[in-house]
Write a protein that holds these residues in place. Structure first.
Motif, PDB file in Angstrom:
ATOM      1  N   SER A  26      -2.354  10.318  -5.549  1.00 58.22           N
ATOM      2  CA  SER A  26      -2.501  10.150  -7.312  1.00 58.22           C
ATOM      3  C   SER A  26      -3.993   9.245  -7.057  1.00 58.22           C
ATOM      4  N   LYS A  39      -6.560  -4.087  -8.471  1.00 61.07           N
ATOM      5  CA  LYS A  39      -5.851  -4.589  -7.335  1.00 61.07           C
ATOM      6  C   LYS A  39      -4.212  -5.063  -7.623  1.00 61.07           C
ATOM      7  N   SER A  42      -2.608  -2.135  -9.429  1.00 56.47           N
ATOM      8  CA  SER A  42      -2.162  -1.628  -8.305  1.00 56.47           C
ATOM      9  C   SER A  42      -0.660  -2.211  -7.680  1.00 56.47           C
ATOM     10  N   ASP A  43      -0.760  -3.553  -7.327  1.00 53.27           N
ATOM     11  CA  ASP A  43       0.043  -3.887  -6.977  1.00 53.27           C
ATOM     12  C   ASP A  43       1.574  -4.205  -7.431  1.00 53.27           C
ATOM     13  N   ASP A  45       1.983  -1.210 -10.072  1.00 50.10           N
ATOM     14  CA  ASP A  45       2.754  -0.086 -10.147  1.00 50.10           C
ATOM     15  C   ASP A  45       4.276  -0.357  -8.813  1.00 50.10           C
ATOM     16  N   PHE A  47       5.598   2.879  -7.813  1.00 45.57           N
ATOM     17  CA  PHE A  47       4.968   3.046  -6.590  1.00 45.57           C
ATOM     18  C   PHE A  47       4.397   2.182  -5.332  1.00 45.57           C
ATOM     19  N   THR A  48       3.754   1.675  -5.939  1.00 48.71           N
ATOM     20  CA  THR A  48       2.807   0.479  -4.420  1.00 48.71           C
ATOM     21  C   THR A  48       4.289  -0.529  -4.187  1.00 48.71           C
ATOM     22  N   GLN A  49       4.730  -0.906  -5.448  1.00 47.63           N
ATOM     23  CA  GLN A  49       5.222  -1.769  -5.142  1.00 47.63           C
ATOM     24  C   GLN A  49       6.881  -0.657  -4.024  1.00 47.63           C
ATOM     25  N   GLY A  51       6.408   1.465  -1.792  1.00 37.35           N
ATOM     26  CA  GLY A  51       5.592   1.582  -0.499  1.00 37.35           C
ATOM     27  C   GLY A  51       5.371   3.131  -0.458  1.00 37.35           C
ATOM     28  N   PHE A  53       3.171   4.546  -1.630  1.00 41.08           N
ATOM     29  CA  PHE A  53       1.677   4.955  -1.048  1.00 41.08           C
ATOM     30  C   PHE A  53       0.868   4.811   0.014  1.00 41.08           C
ATOM     31  N   SER A  55      -1.873   4.201   1.658  1.00 39.05           N
ATOM     32  CA  SER A  55      -3.103   3.613   1.196  1.00 39.05           C
ATOM     33  C   SER A  55      -3.637   3.775   0.010  1.00 39.05           C
ATOM     34  N   ILE A  56      -4.452   2.839   0.202  1.00 36.89           N
ATOM     35  CA  ILE A  56      -4.659   2.094  -1.452  1.00 36.89           C
ATOM     36  C   ILE A  56      -6.314   1.623  -0.933  1.00 36.89           C
TER      37      ILE A  56
END
Length: 74
Positions: A26, A39, A42-43, A45, A47-49, A51, A53, A55-56
């Motif tokens: 993405s 950050k 991103s945090d 999002d 999808f981030t929450q 897991g 991704f 890596s970011i």
């Protein structure tokens, strides 16, 4: 995007293999003035929450060209 995040994304979407058949990641281009805000975006999002991704990477960019009309119909 929830309330406070709504004005931050400029462009977002899945990156794809050359044939367009497979999502491989993405990309988010966000309008913020500091890394900690990128950050936090991103945090927050989902999808981030959850897991999604592996890596970011956050990279600062200086706007060199801006042609929103070229994106019409993309």
């Amino acid at each position: 995007y929830p309330g406070s995040q709504k004005g931050i994304p400029v462009l977002a979407g899945a990156t794809q293999s050359d044939d367009g058949a497979t999502a491989i990641g993405s990309l988010f281009i966000v309008n913020v003035d500091r890394r900690d805000k990128a950050k936090a975006f991103s945090d927050g999002d989902p999808f981030t929450q959850n897991g999604v991704f592996a890596s970011i990477t956050i990279t600062r960019m200086r706007k060199g060209q801006w042609n929103p009309g070229a994106a019409e119909g993309a």
